[in-house]
Design a protein around this motif. Structure first.
Motif, PDB file in Angstrom:
ATOM      1  N   THR A   1       0.846  -1.187   0.000  1.00  0.00           N
ATOM      2  CA  THR A   1       0.000   0.000   0.000  1.00  0.00           C
ATOM      3  C   THR A   1       0.884   1.240   0.000  1.00  0.00           C
ATOM      4  O   THR A   1       1.745   1.399   0.867  1.00  0.00           O
ATOM      5  CB  THR A   1      -0.915   0.020   1.232  1.00  0.00           C
ATOM      6  OG1 THR A   1      -1.734  -1.160   1.213  1.00  0.00           O
ATOM      7  CG2 THR A   1      -1.811   1.245   1.223  1.00  0.00           C
ATOM      8  N   LEU A   2       0.651   2.125  -0.982  1.00  0.00           N
ATOM      9  CA  LEU A   2       1.443   3.344  -1.097  1.00  0.00           C
ATOM     10  C   LEU A   2       0.524   4.555  -1.252  1.00  0.00           C
ATOM     11  O   LEU A   2      -0.530   4.477  -1.890  1.00  0.00           O
ATOM     12  CB  LEU A   2       2.376   3.273  -2.311  1.00  0.00           C
ATOM     13  CG  LEU A   2       3.529   2.275  -2.237  1.00  0.00           C
ATOM     14  CD1 LEU A   2       4.275   2.242  -3.565  1.00  0.00           C
ATOM     15  CD2 LEU A   2       4.478   2.653  -1.109  1.00  0.00           C
ATOM     16  N   ASP A   3       0.974   5.672  -0.690  1.00  0.00           N
ATOM     17  CA  ASP A   3       0.281   6.940  -0.866  1.00  0.00           C
ATOM     18  C   ASP A   3       0.363   7.360  -2.338  1.00  0.00           C
ATOM     19  O   ASP A   3       1.400   7.175  -2.972  1.00  0.00           O
ATOM     20  CB  ASP A   3       0.955   8.001   0.017  1.00  0.00           C
ATOM     21  CG  ASP A   3       0.137   9.265   0.132  1.00  0.00           C
ATOM     22  OD1 ASP A   3       0.043   9.986  -0.891  1.00  0.00           O
ATOM     23  OD2 ASP A   3      -0.393   9.545   1.217  1.00  0.00           O
ATOM     24  N   PRO A   4      -0.701   7.920  -2.910  1.00  0.00           N
ATOM     25  CA  PRO A   4      -0.628   8.379  -4.302  1.00  0.00           C
ATOM     26  C   PRO A   4       0.489   9.391  -4.561  1.00  0.00           C
ATOM     27  O   PRO A   4       0.947   9.536  -5.703  1.00  0.00           O
ATOM     28  CB  PRO A   4      -2.001   9.009  -4.549  1.00  0.00           C
ATOM     29  CG  PRO A   4      -2.906   8.324  -3.578  1.00  0.00           C
ATOM     30  CD  PRO A   4      -2.056   8.073  -2.356  1.00  0.00           C
ATOM     31  N   ALA A   5       0.931  10.070  -3.508  1.00  0.00           N
ATOM     32  CA  ALA A   5       2.012  11.042  -3.659  1.00  0.00           C
ATOM     33  C   ALA A   5       3.383  10.425  -3.401  1.00  0.00           C
ATOM     34  O   ALA A   5       4.389  11.156  -3.367  1.00  0.00           O
ATOM     35  CB  ALA A   5       1.793  12.221  -2.715  1.00  0.00           C
ATOM     36  N   ALA A   6       3.454   9.105  -3.220  1.00  0.00           N
ATOM     37  CA  ALA A   6       4.756   8.454  -3.015  1.00  0.00           C
ATOM     38  C   ALA A   6       5.703   8.878  -4.132  1.00  0.00           C
ATOM     39  O   ALA A   6       5.356   8.812  -5.321  1.00  0.00           O
ATOM     40  CB  ALA A   6       4.589   6.944  -2.985  1.00  0.00           C
ATOM     41  N   MET A   7       6.887   9.275  -3.758  1.00  0.00           N
ATOM     42  CA  MET A   7       7.786   9.931  -4.712  1.00  0.00           C
ATOM     43  C   MET A   7       8.260   9.019  -5.839  1.00  0.00           C
ATOM     44  O   MET A   7       8.638   9.488  -6.908  1.00  0.00           O
ATOM     45  CB  MET A   7       8.963  10.545  -3.959  1.00  0.00           C
ATOM     46  CG  MET A   7       8.520  11.681  -3.026  1.00  0.00           C
ATOM     47  SD  MET A   7       9.861  12.390  -2.054  1.00  0.00           S
ATOM     48  CE  MET A   7      10.647  13.440  -3.267  1.00  0.00           C
TER      49      MET A   7
ATOM     50  N   THR B   1       9.131   5.958  -0.883  1.00  0.00           N
ATOM     51  CA  THR B   1       7.746   5.883  -0.414  1.00  0.00           C
ATOM     52  C   THR B   1       7.233   7.180   0.189  1.00  0.00           C
ATOM     53  O   THR B   1       6.027   7.315   0.419  1.00  0.00           O
ATOM     54  CB  THR B   1       7.611   4.778   0.648  1.00  0.00           C
ATOM     55  OG1 THR B   1       8.524   5.051   1.730  1.00  0.00           O
ATOM     56  CG2 THR B   1       7.920   3.413   0.059  1.00  0.00           C
ATOM     57  N   GLU B   2       8.104   8.140   0.439  1.00  0.00           N
ATOM     58  CA  GLU B   2       7.660   9.377   1.082  1.00  0.00           C
ATOM     59  C   GLU B   2       6.610  10.091   0.227  1.00  0.00           C
ATOM     60  O   GLU B   2       6.819  10.300  -0.966  1.00  0.00           O
ATOM     61  CB  GLU B   2       8.841  10.313   1.306  1.00  0.00           C
ATOM     62  CG  GLU B   2       8.436  11.604   1.999  1.00  0.00           C
ATOM     63  CD  GLU B   2       9.542  12.648   2.034  1.00  0.00           C
ATOM     64  OE1 GLU B   2       9.303  13.745   2.560  1.00  0.00           O
ATOM     65  OE2 GLU B   2      10.648  12.364   1.531  1.00  0.00           O
ATOM     66  N   PRO B   3       5.478  10.489   0.819  1.00  0.00           N
ATOM     67  CA  PRO B   3       4.491  11.261   0.062  1.00  0.00           C
ATOM     68  C   PRO B   3       4.903  12.727  -0.015  1.00  0.00           C
ATOM     69  O   PRO B   3       4.819  13.454   0.974  1.00  0.00           O
ATOM     70  CB  PRO B   3       3.198  11.073   0.868  1.00  0.00           C
ATOM     71  CG  PRO B   3       3.646  10.799   2.265  1.00  0.00           C
ATOM     72  CD  PRO B   3       4.981  10.131   2.175  1.00  0.00           C
ATOM     73  N   CYS B   4       5.359  13.155  -1.162  1.00  0.00           N
ATOM     74  CA  CYS B   4       5.815  14.537  -1.338  1.00  0.00           C
ATOM     75  C   CYS B   4       5.943  14.818  -2.830  1.00  0.00           C
ATOM     76  O   CYS B   4       6.471  13.990  -3.577  1.00  0.00           O
ATOM     77  CB  CYS B   4       7.155  14.756  -0.642  1.00  0.00           C
ATOM     78  SG  CYS B   4       7.795  16.439  -0.822  1.00  0.00           S
TER      79      CYS B   4
END
Length: 356
Positions: free
Chosen positions: A54-60, A143-146
């Motif tokens: 599971t990853l945030d849509p903003a995962a770099m 994985t960072e959302p940014c």
């Protein structure tokens, strides 16, 4: 190295018929995960049931492509040992890729232990049929959302595994290759020497066109002058010209293949020294026209040795060794696969024993 936490699957999969295995279509019961944050560094090594991430849509990784990977294999010997072939070289190259992509370095000895632990947990997935193996895919992604354009501060290092069949179902055989004259894979100063996802994405279009025209692979030329040979698809390339074995020198845009390194070592020890140098496609064409192009073969983890029977460049078609597998290519293939599967002695100490 932190202790590896193991969560075993309670729903084990049915293993496939080893005679029907394809590349990268079936996956083992477990996977390895390791997290990174700028505050904690690499932490929480764990083996868990194989499943979606599971990853945030903003995962770099989705936006700026910070992703690297490796590929290696584990083999089951006739006496039921499990061996990995040169994992130290893969761990070393992983950090080379990390450096280029501004991804934090990993402890290379720990990487090997993580992979060994995963293979040990899923050891029943290492197939027994001759020519088969367990393909191991370590990879790292941001994985960072940014949405800011910079290096991420959070990553995941993961390892998944897939049992694979023999690359050559009916024995080693030569392939036809198209010399790419339009697209460019990499340039010096770029990421060509790193094993990063974007390098492969940029090569897909040329590969599709080559396959449409009946060719198995693409031979890439340099990105500046478009005349010097670099590598073949996902393989390094060797030529035997007038008795001399040559391969493109590592120049910053060519991947330093583990199989390439193994081949050079073997050939040198056999009294067949390899010259690493800049080679133009014109030189290869001239050698072919003069009857001096005696062999050509690619080297890589998947096929080990892939003989080249024909090269197509612009309007020229070069048939090599009558379209047959050369003596050197065959000997290299038999020697490396013999070392990998334990039927030949490993005098180089290349194999790492996972289980006895």
């Amino acid at each position: 190295m932190n202790e590896i936490r193991i969560e075993r699957s309670t729903a084990l999969k049915q293993k496939p018929d080893p005679s029907t295995l394809e590349f990268g279509k079936v996956y083992t019961d477990h996977m390895f995960l390791l997290d990174y944050s700028s505050e904690q560094g690499w932490h929480d090594p764990r083996i868990v049931p194989y499943g979606p991430l599971t990853l945030d849509p903003a995962a770099m990784v989705f936006h700026y492509g910070q992703a690297v990977f490796e590929g290696l294999k584990a083999f089951r010997t006739k006496d039921n040992r499990i061996l990995m072939f040169r994992p130290d070289k893969n761990a070393e190259r992983l950090n080379v890729s990390n450096e280029r992509l501004s991804i934090p370095q990993l402890d290379e000895s720990a990487v090997i232990e993580y992979i060994k632990a995963l293979v040990s947990v899923d050891r029943d997935w290492v197939p027994t049929l001759e020519g088969t193996s367990l393909y191991i895919r370590p990879f790292i992604f941001a994985t960072e959302p940014c949405l800011g354009v910079r290096a991420a501060k959070q990553y995941v290092f993961a390892v998944i595994m897939s049992p694979v069949g023999a690359y050559y179902k009916e024995g080693i055989h030569p392939v036809k290759i198209n010399v790419e004259s339009q697209y460019v894979r990499a340039v010096r100063g770029g990421t060509g020497f790193a094993k990063t996802a974007g390098n492969y994405a940029s090569g897909i279009k040329a590969q599709e066109e080559a396959k449409h025209d009946g060719y198995a692979q693409v031979l890439w030329l340099d990105g500046k002058e478009h005349k010097y040979i670099e590598e073949v698809g996902s393989m390094n390339i060797f030529f035997k010209i007038g008795g001399e074995i040559v391969t493109p020198a590592l120049n910053g845009s060519i991947l330093a293949g583990v199989t390439r390194n193994s081949v050079i070592r073997l050939l040198n020890d056999w009294g067949l020294p390899v010259t690493e140098k800049t080679i133009s496609i014109e030189e290869i064409h001239q050698a072919s026209a003069e009857g001096k192009l005696e062999e050509a073969f690619g080297t890589g983890t998947a096929a080990v040795i892939s003989p080249v029977g024909q090269l197509h460049w612009q309007e020229h078609t070069m048939t090599i060794n009558g379209g047959e597998t050369g003596e050197i290519a065959r000997k290299l293939y038999e020697t490396i696969t013999g070392i990998q599967n334990g039927t030949l002695p490993d005098s180089y100490g290349w194999n790492v024993v996972v289980a006895e």
